[in-house]
Design an enzyme around this catalytic site. Structure first.
Site, PDB file in Angstrom:
ATOM      1  N   GLY A  49       0.882  -1.164   0.000  1.00 46.51           N
ATOM      2  CA  GLY A  49       0.000   0.000   0.000  1.00 46.51           C
ATOM      3  C   GLY A  49       0.913   1.204   0.000  1.00 46.51           C
ATOM      4  N   GLU A  50       0.753   2.047   0.975  1.00 45.24           N
ATOM      5  CA  GLU A  50       1.609   3.230   1.065  1.00 45.24           C
ATOM      6  C   GLU A  50       2.135   3.268   2.494  1.00 45.24           C
ATOM      7  OE1 GLU A  50       3.649   6.478   0.619  1.00 45.24           O
ATOM      8  OE2 GLU A  50       1.962   6.646   2.008  1.00 45.24           O
ATOM      9  N   SER A  51       3.460   3.146   2.637  1.00 47.97           N
ATOM     10  CA  SER A  51       4.014   2.922   3.978  1.00 47.97           C
ATOM     11  C   SER A  51       3.739   4.081   4.935  1.00 47.97           C
ATOM     12  CB  SER A  51       5.511   2.617   3.900  1.00 47.97           C
ATOM     13  OG  SER A  51       6.190   3.610   3.169  1.00 47.97           O
ATOM     14  N   CYS A  81       6.113  -5.373   0.317  1.00 44.95           N
ATOM     15  CA  CYS A  81       6.232  -4.040  -0.274  1.00 44.95           C
ATOM     16  C   CYS A  81       6.171  -2.962   0.806  1.00 44.95           C
ATOM     17  CB  CYS A  81       5.197  -3.873  -1.387  1.00 44.95           C
ATOM     18  SG  CYS A  81       5.693  -2.607  -2.565  1.00 44.95           S
ATOM     19  N   ARG A 101      12.716   3.171  -0.240  1.00 47.29           N
ATOM     20  CA  ARG A 101      11.398   3.336  -0.883  1.00 47.29           C
ATOM     21  C   ARG A 101      11.543   3.651  -2.364  1.00 47.29           C
ATOM     22  NH1 ARG A 101       7.461   7.388   2.028  1.00 47.29           N
ATOM     23  NH2 ARG A 101       6.033   6.353   0.618  1.00 47.29           N
ATOM     24  N   ILE A 130       5.467  -3.084  -7.698  1.00 46.09           N
ATOM     25  CA  ILE A 130       4.701  -1.848  -7.890  1.00 46.09           C
ATOM     26  C   ILE A 130       5.310  -0.758  -7.002  1.00 46.09           C
ATOM     27  CG2 ILE A 130       2.427  -0.747  -7.746  1.00 46.09           C
ATOM     28  CD1 ILE A 130       1.218  -3.619  -7.854  1.00 46.09           C
ATOM     29  N   ARG A 131       5.986   0.204  -7.625  1.00 40.84           N
ATOM     30  CA  ARG A 131       6.691   1.248  -6.865  1.00 40.84           C
ATOM     31  C   ARG A 131       7.399   0.637  -5.660  1.00 40.84           C
ATOM     32  NH1 ARG A 131       1.867   2.986  -7.879  1.00 40.84           N
ATOM     33  NH2 ARG A 131       1.199   2.972  -5.704  1.00 40.84           N
ATOM     34  N   HIS A 166       4.771  -8.320  -4.788  1.00 37.78           N
ATOM     35  CA  HIS A 166       3.398  -8.601  -4.336  1.00 37.78           C
ATOM     36  C   HIS A 166       3.040 -10.059  -4.605  1.00 37.78           C
ATOM     37  CE1 HIS A 166       1.852  -4.537  -3.379  1.00 37.78           C
ATOM     38  NE2 HIS A 166       2.864  -4.180  -4.145  1.00 37.78           N
ATOM     39  N   GLU A 168       0.824 -11.789  -3.463  1.00 33.43           N
ATOM     40  CA  GLU A 168      -0.627 -12.013  -3.404  1.00 33.43           C
ATOM     41  C   GLU A 168      -1.311 -11.701  -4.736  1.00 33.43           C
ATOM     42  OE1 GLU A 168       0.985  -9.455  -2.440  1.00 33.43           O
ATOM     43  OE2 GLU A 168      -0.220  -7.637  -2.673  1.00 33.43           O
TER      44      GLU A 168
HETATM   45  N1  GLN Z   1       5.877   2.917  -2.791  1.00 29.54           N
HETATM   46  C1  GLN Z   1       5.138   2.470  -1.631  1.00 29.54           C
HETATM   47  C2  GLN Z   1       5.766   3.014  -0.348  1.00 29.54           C
HETATM   48  O1  GLN Z   1       6.812   3.550  -0.392  1.00 29.54           O
HETATM   49  C3  GLN Z   1       5.075   0.968  -1.579  1.00 29.54           C
HETATM   50  C4  GLN Z   1       4.337   0.457  -2.763  1.00 29.54           C
HETATM   51  C5  GLN Z   1       3.617  -0.828  -2.553  1.00 29.54           C
HETATM   52  O2  GLN Z   1       3.386  -1.280  -1.422  1.00 29.54           O
HETATM   53  N2  GLN Z   1       3.175  -1.400  -3.632  1.00 29.54           N
HETATM   54  O3  GLN Z   1       5.193   2.931   0.668  1.00 29.54           O
END
Ligand code: GLN
Length: 196
Positions: A49-51, A81, A101, A130-131, A166, A168
């Site tokens: 997600g987004e940390s 992630c 990150r 993903i990122r 990921h 999952e």
């Molecule tokens: N770029 C996100 C972060 O820095 C992580 C991306 C992800 O969990 N797919 O939190």
């Protein structure tokens, strides 16, 4: 082993896909949003997600001490992630490693690749990034299970397993299977301790 209860932190991110994969492996997934949801869990997944958002949500849900107690009891944790970032030395400190990150940069925001992963057998694992972060520093107790472009992207230390991709999002459950084996072993150890 029957009915392993595996929590999936459900504050933000792609927790539902983890629950599906865990169910496919015979575990009983449970969404975790508040400290009480951590009771009786054998293991916990901290999803992507987004940390920054997940970190703030852990604070505002008052979940940090329940997460620490879970870790201290030796119950396994899988961080994927953003979840890997949350577990690292600069966040909850569950693993002696530092994640960088968005490490793959702008050109490579999201990609899929085949990875050789220790512990999943000879077939490479299709991995979705993903990122994603990569691991830029890791301690001597940390095992590197997979690397991408020379950077660790799957690591393990004691009861903590973490990956930058990921697992999952594909229908290959082999990475989660490593985690379930850790969970079965931890529960057996806990059972032996209780019997003594
Ligand atoms: N770029 C996100 C972060 O820095 C992580 C991306 C992800 O969990 N797919 O939190």
């Amino acid at each position: 082993m029957a009915d392993l209860k595996v929590g999936v932190l459900a504050l933000q991110g792609d927790f539902e896909a983890h629950a599906r994969t865990l169910r496919g492996l015979g575990a009983e997934p449970r969404e975790v949003r508040k400290p009480e949801d951590m009771e009786g869990l054998d293991a916990l997944v901290i999803p992507g997600g987004e940390s920054t958002t997940i970190g703030k949500a852990i604070d505002s849900a008052g979940l940090e001490s329940a997460l620490r107690a879970h870790h201290q009891a030796g119950r396994p944790i899988l961080g994927t992630c953003a979840g890997m970032i949350i577990c690292d030395a600069e966040h909850l400190g569950f693993i002696d490693a530092t994640a960088k990150r968005n490490a793959f940069g702008r050109q490579l925001q999201s990609f899929e690749t085949e990875l050789e992963v220790e512990g999943v057998g000879d077939e490479p694992l299709r991995a979705v990034f993903i990122r994603a972060p990569w691991v830029e520093r890791w301690g001597s107790e940390v095992e590197v299970l997979a690397s991408c472009d020379g950077h660790p992207v799957a690591i393990r230390e004691a009861s903590v397993l973490a990956c930058a991709f990921h697992p999952e999002l594909t229908d290959d459950p082999r990475f989660h299977a490593i985690f379930m084996a850790m969970t079965t072993a931890a529960r057996e150890r806990a059972g032996e301790g209780a019997a003594r």
